[in-house]
Design a protein around this motif. Structure first.
Motif, PDB file in Angstrom:
ATOM      1  N   THR A 196     103.636 126.106  14.413  1.00 36.82           N
ATOM      2  CA  THR A 196     104.450 127.110  14.084  1.00 36.82           C
ATOM      3  C   THR A 196     103.805 128.320  13.304  1.00 36.82           C
ATOM      4  O   THR A 196     102.963 128.026  12.619  1.00 36.82           O
TER       5      THR A 196
ATOM      6  N   ALA B 179     110.250 133.577  17.898  1.00 36.63           N
ATOM      7  CA  ALA B 179     111.164 132.827  17.062  1.00 36.63           C
ATOM      8  C   ALA B 179     112.524 133.099  17.160  1.00 36.63           C
ATOM      9  O   ALA B 179     113.072 133.983  17.634  1.00 36.63           O
ATOM     10  N   ASP B 180     113.482 132.257  16.555  1.00 35.87           N
ATOM     11  CA  ASP B 180     114.999 132.425  16.515  1.00 35.87           C
ATOM     12  C   ASP B 180     115.097 133.694  15.801  1.00 35.87           C
ATOM     13  O   ASP B 180     114.901 133.593  14.597  1.00 35.87           O
TER      14      ASP B 180
ATOM     15  N   ASP C  58     103.962 131.179  11.045  1.00 32.72           N
ATOM     16  CA  ASP C  58     104.663 131.487   9.996  1.00 32.72           C
ATOM     17  C   ASP C  58     104.730 132.847   9.511  1.00 32.72           C
ATOM     18  O   ASP C  58     105.528 133.648   9.142  1.00 32.72           O
TER      19      ASP C  58
ATOM     20  N   SER D 231     103.463 136.974  14.250  1.00 32.45           N
ATOM     21  CA  SER D 231     104.388 136.722  15.369  1.00 32.45           C
ATOM     22  C   SER D 231     103.355 136.494  16.762  1.00 32.45           C
ATOM     23  O   SER D 231     102.211 136.674  16.575  1.00 32.45           O
TER      24      SER D 231
ATOM     25  N   GLY E 218     107.767 134.638  11.750  1.00 29.09           N
ATOM     26  CA  GLY E 218     108.655 133.239  11.144  1.00 29.09           C
ATOM     27  C   GLY E 218     109.245 132.556  12.137  1.00 29.09           C
ATOM     28  O   GLY E 218     110.164 132.774  12.549  1.00 29.09           O
ATOM     29  N   GLY E 219     108.668 131.545  12.342  1.00 29.10           N
ATOM     30  CA  GLY E 219     109.304 130.489  13.028  1.00 29.10           C
ATOM     31  C   GLY E 219     108.819 130.365  14.509  1.00 29.10           C
ATOM     32  O   GLY E 219     109.570 129.549  15.191  1.00 29.10           O
ATOM     33  N   ALA E 220     108.043 131.243  15.013  1.00 30.69           N
ATOM     34  CA  ALA E 220     107.709 131.275  16.324  1.00 30.69           C
ATOM     35  C   ALA E 220     106.777 130.222  16.569  1.00 30.69           C
ATOM     36  O   ALA E 220     106.127 129.802  15.782  1.00 30.69           O
ATOM     37  N   ARG E 221     106.558 129.559  17.915  1.00 31.78           N
ATOM     38  CA  ARG E 221     105.677 128.537  18.106  1.00 31.78           C
ATOM     39  C   ARG E 221     104.685 129.021  19.268  1.00 31.78           C
ATOM     40  O   ARG E 221     104.945 129.611  20.172  1.00 31.78           O
TER      41      ARG E 221
ATOM     42  N   ALA F 147     116.647 133.004  12.328  1.00 29.14           N
ATOM     43  CA  ALA F 147     115.775 132.302  11.309  1.00 29.14           C
ATOM     44  C   ALA F 147     114.549 133.081  11.020  1.00 29.14           C
ATOM     45  O   ALA F 147     114.234 133.332   9.682  1.00 29.14           O
ATOM     46  N   ALA F 148     114.211 134.266  11.826  1.00 26.87           N
ATOM     47  CA  ALA F 148     113.357 135.134  11.359  1.00 26.87           C
ATOM     48  C   ALA F 148     113.880 135.982  10.273  1.00 26.87           C
ATOM     49  O   ALA F 148     113.174 136.607   9.376  1.00 26.87           O
TER      50      ALA F 148
ATOM     51  N   SER G 281     114.014 134.470   7.082  1.00 32.66           N
ATOM     52  CA  SER G 281     112.626 134.194   6.767  1.00 32.66           C
ATOM     53  C   SER G 281     112.080 135.573   6.234  1.00 32.66           C
ATOM     54  O   SER G 281     111.351 135.687   5.297  1.00 32.66           O
TER      55      SER G 281
END
Ligand SMILES: Nc1ncnc2c1ncn2[C@@H]1O[C@H](COP(=O)(O)OP(=O)(O)O)[C@@H](O)[C@H]1O
Ligand SMILES: [Mg+2]
Lengths: 319, 436
Positions: B197, B43-44, B199, B202, B183-186, B47-48, B51
């Motif tokens: 994604t 994740a960025d 949410d 991790s 939060g936000g990792a893909r 952003a994490a 979040s």
């Protein structure tokens, strides 16, 4: 030192079956010993006790001077059990290598030896095939090869020609002959008399767990000699009666023949003298050894029937 | 030595002759392939950070890895500022990897206290100390995958900056393990065919979880049953009429034969798991840059469990000469051990109305039986501890697994070994004294 010794061996199985009752025997090195007996006589039990697969109730056994109870006693041993079942997941080659390993043969030696033995028993073509695809005869030949893989001094064979066709039997006999020439000691169980007669130096007859006869084949079969005298004319009743009185037994044979059974070879002279003294013409003389079969059957009759149900079919043999 | 090698060769050949072993191998290969086709992107951090801040009001509790998950939420009014790089006047320690700073404002200090109580499991009566507020907030960010984390309450006296009331905090969050950020990792699977994604979790957790799945479910459950059933026939086959004679006429003692059989089977299982886990680990490592030795190391406890249960199959197999009964014997010991574990856990939680006498009996049985549960937990712990921070581990596995590192491994290994040794000895004794 005897190669195989059993001293006063008794075996009573759990459940009360008396399989052996005081068996003692000794097999000298280089001999082929044949143990004869009906199914259920205790032949297999005796081999298993010699190899410590079954423990005797009483008595001791030794192989090449080492007590059977010691693992080392089986170092010089090859064994072909009756009704053996080789693991089905093995190929002919890998099975031999497995048993070679158990006998302490090095891997590289085992490989060349396995190849040679497979050739000797005629399984080279199927060396890489799984045992599960083998016929009964092929399994028996592979069984023989596994018994030989450790290059044993002592070879124990339990009904080796059982279920093998005549050609296979001949080749097994040839193989055993080769072993004999190489000075190996062979202990052979069989209920096939002719086989034992052809192969063995000494024979024991086991009956209901007791060794009722033991000796060389020659000695056993020469206990009594048969004599056939062909006369110029058929013998009369009177002559037969006189002969019987003088020599123990006499009966008319085919044509002009008289069948006698004698105790000693010198008696042949007496028979000839006896006939010539009466002016009878002799056209032929033939001696014949008593067959092992006759000895065998006779010894079974002589033996005391100590078990309540003699000749009870052996359940485990299932033949 | 040649006898031992011969038995090893024989046992392995028998195993290779079994279909289950191939099925298991194929399954492992499939999983390795799946791993090879999986990739993750962290994740960025900003952003994490946002979040994680927004999720301060909800607390998720997990009991064990596959235990129930409960999420409790309170509504918190919260302002979250824009993340930024640390400034000297922030007064956070220097030289922390990837540190980002964010300021948040709770509407009321009671919100922070509520969150603290939530973390402590809804115990409302207890007053909250000021220091606890700070550590509670820090722990929430660490649970979001940040670390180290520093929280400072901004006191509102000097410049009236805290206008608008409430309580303001400045958070300095380091990013030492980007893959643990929530939060936000893909994540993408099947060589990029599908992607999603993440949410609430991790990538690190996801990957640890799939590895634990391989170790726990494939190896620890499915594989264990299959391997036991594959090897259960070893002794019955050996002892079968007409087959044991061939072996007994050789200069190898019976006790040694049984021992060799056992060791050969255990060696096969060890090698099998090493290969399978190794393939999975390599695939995962190549695909994601994550994972490695820990999974390979799981081969050890998995093999130990087999080594502890297999003697039961040997003993039953020798007694009955029946492969199915032998399998059932081993599985019986296994499920008994599992049952005792469950009962003890329930009793420890006070959910089992039994007296101390029975509790002592349970403990006694537990001492004797192989420690399958503990060994399994050791696996999870080994897996997690290699790649995850303490906080993430705690969050993932909860209770047992997080403390598995504290098991007395001498006790676990020792009692398990004693159990196995006694059963193998009994088997050998039985085979030794009988007529065949
Ligand atoms: N494992 C066993 N348990 C009980 N009785 C047995 C066992 N093996 C053989 N017997 C019995 O011992 C006797 C001798 O058997 P065996 O040695 O196999 O004879 P043979 O090989 O001469 O046919 C038989 O009556 C048989 O039923
Ligand atoms: Mg027999």
């Amino acid at each position: 030192m005897a190669a195989i010794v059993a001293q006063d061996v008794w075996k009573t199985y759990r459940g009360g079956t008396q399989a052996l009752r005081g068996v003692s025997l000794a097999v000298e090195p280089g001999q082929i010993f044949g143990l004869l007996g009906q199914n259920g006589a205790g032949k297999t039990t005796l081999i298993k006790i010699l190899l410590d697969i079954v423990r005797p109730t009483r008595g001791t056994t030794a192989l090449l001077g080492v007590s059977s109870r010691r693992t080392a006693s089986r170092q010089p041993v090859g064994y072909l059990p009756e009704d053996h079942r080789l693991p089905e997941y093995h190929t002919a080659e890998s099975a031999l290598q497995f048993y070679a390993g158990l006998s302490g043969v090095l891997r590289s030696t085992a490989r060349t030896r396995a190849r040679r033995l497979l050739g000797e028993v005629g399984l080279t073509d199927v060396a890489k095939k799984k045992v599960r695809s083998f016929s009964k005869g092929m399994k028996q030949r592979l069984g023989l090869a596994q018994a030989l893989i450790g290059e044993p001094q002592l070879l124990f064979l339990d009904e080796p020609t059982d279920g093998v066709d005549p050609v296979g039997r001949a080749s097994i006999r040839a193989l055993l002959d080769a072993q004999r020439r190489a000075g190996k000691t062979i202990f052979l169980n069989s209920h096939l008399l002719s086989e034992v007669e052809q192969l063995c130096d000494r024979v024991g007859i086991l009956h209901q767990g007791e060794l009722v006869r033991e000796g060389t084949v020659a000695a056993l079969t020469q206990d009594e000699r048969g004599l056939t005298v062909t006369l110029a004319a058929p013998p009369g009743e009177a002559l037969l009666g006189e002969l019987e009185k003088a020599f123990g037994s006499a009966r008319a044979g085919a044509g002009a023949a008289v069948e006698l059974s004698l105790q000693r070879d010198e008696q042949i002279d007496a028979v000839v003298d006896f006939l010539r003294a009466r002016g009878l013409g002799i056209r032929g003389l033939a001696t014949r050894r008593q067959s092992l079969e006759a000895v065998f059957l006779e010894s079974l009759q002589d033996a005391p029937n100590t078990q309540s149900a003699p000749g009870t079919p052996n359940a485990e043999q299932g033949k | 030595m040649s006898a031992f090698l011969a038995v090893v060769g024989d046992v392995w050949r028998e195993a290779r002759d079994k279909r289950v072993v191939w099925v298991l191998g194929l399954l492992g290969f499939g999983i390795a392939l799946f791993f090879a086709g999986t990739s993750v992107a962290p994740a960025d951090p900003d952003a994490a950070l946002v979040s994680t801040s927004r999720k301060l009001g909800s607390v998720t509790r997990k009991q064990g890895m596959f235990g129930p998950t409960t999420t409790a939420s309170i509504s918190i009014e919260l302002e979250v500022g824009a993340p930024r790089a640390p400034l000297p006047e922030d007064d956070f320690p220097l030289g922390i990897d990837g540190m980002r700073v964010v300021e948040i404002r709770f509407r009321d200090v009671s919100d922070v206290d509520q969150m603290c109580r939530l973390l402590r499991g809804w115990r409302f009566e207890v007053p909250i100390a000021p220091d606890e507020r700070r550590s509670a907030i820090e722990s929430r960010y660490m649970a979001g995958g940040f670390g180290p984390v520093f929280a400072r309450e901004i006191v509102a006296d000097d410049d009236g900056e805290s206008a608008g009331g409430g309580t303001r905090w400045r958070i300095g969050a380091g990013v030492e393990r980007p893959l643990e950020l929530v939060g936000g990792a893909r994540a993408s699977f099947f060589f990029g065919a599908t992607s999603t994604t993440l949410d609430r979790t991790s990538p690190a957790e996801l990957l640890a979880l799939v590895q634990a799945g391989v170790a726990d479910q494939l190896a620890g459950f499915f594989g264990l049953i299959m391997l036991i059933s594959a090897f259960a026939s070893a002794l019955p086959d050996l002892l079968a009429k007409g087959s044991f004679d061939l072996v007994l006429a050789r200069p190898v003692g019976r006790v040694r034969l049984v021992l060799y059989k056992y060791v050969a089977a255990v060696l096969f299982v060890l090698l099998f798991w090493l290969l399978l886990f190794g393939a999975c680990a390599v695939a995962l490592r190549c695909a994601t840059g994550f994972g490695g030795f820990a999974l390979v190391r799981c081969a050890l406890p998995c093999t130990l469990i087999f080594a502890a249960l297999y003697p039961a199959a040997l003993l039953v197999g020798a007694l009955t000469r029946h492969a199915t009964l032998a399998t059932l014997g081993a599985l019986g010991v296994w499920s008994t051990a599992g049952g005792v574990d469950t009962f003890r856990e329930l009793a420890a939680q006070g959910q089992l109305p039994i007296g101390p006498r029975w509790l002592a009996v349970l403990d006694g049985v537990h001492h004797v039986l192989p420690k399958c549960g503990e060994l399994k937990a050791l696996n999870q712990w080994a897996l997690a501890s290699e790649h995850l921070s303490q906080e993430t581990m705690q969050r993932m596995f909860g209770g047992v697994a997080a403390t598995a590192g504290e098991f007395d491994s001498w006790y676990v290994g020792g009692t398990t070994a004693v159990f196995a040794a006694v059963l193998v000895a009994l088997t050998a004794w039985f085979v030794q004294r009988r007529d065949w």
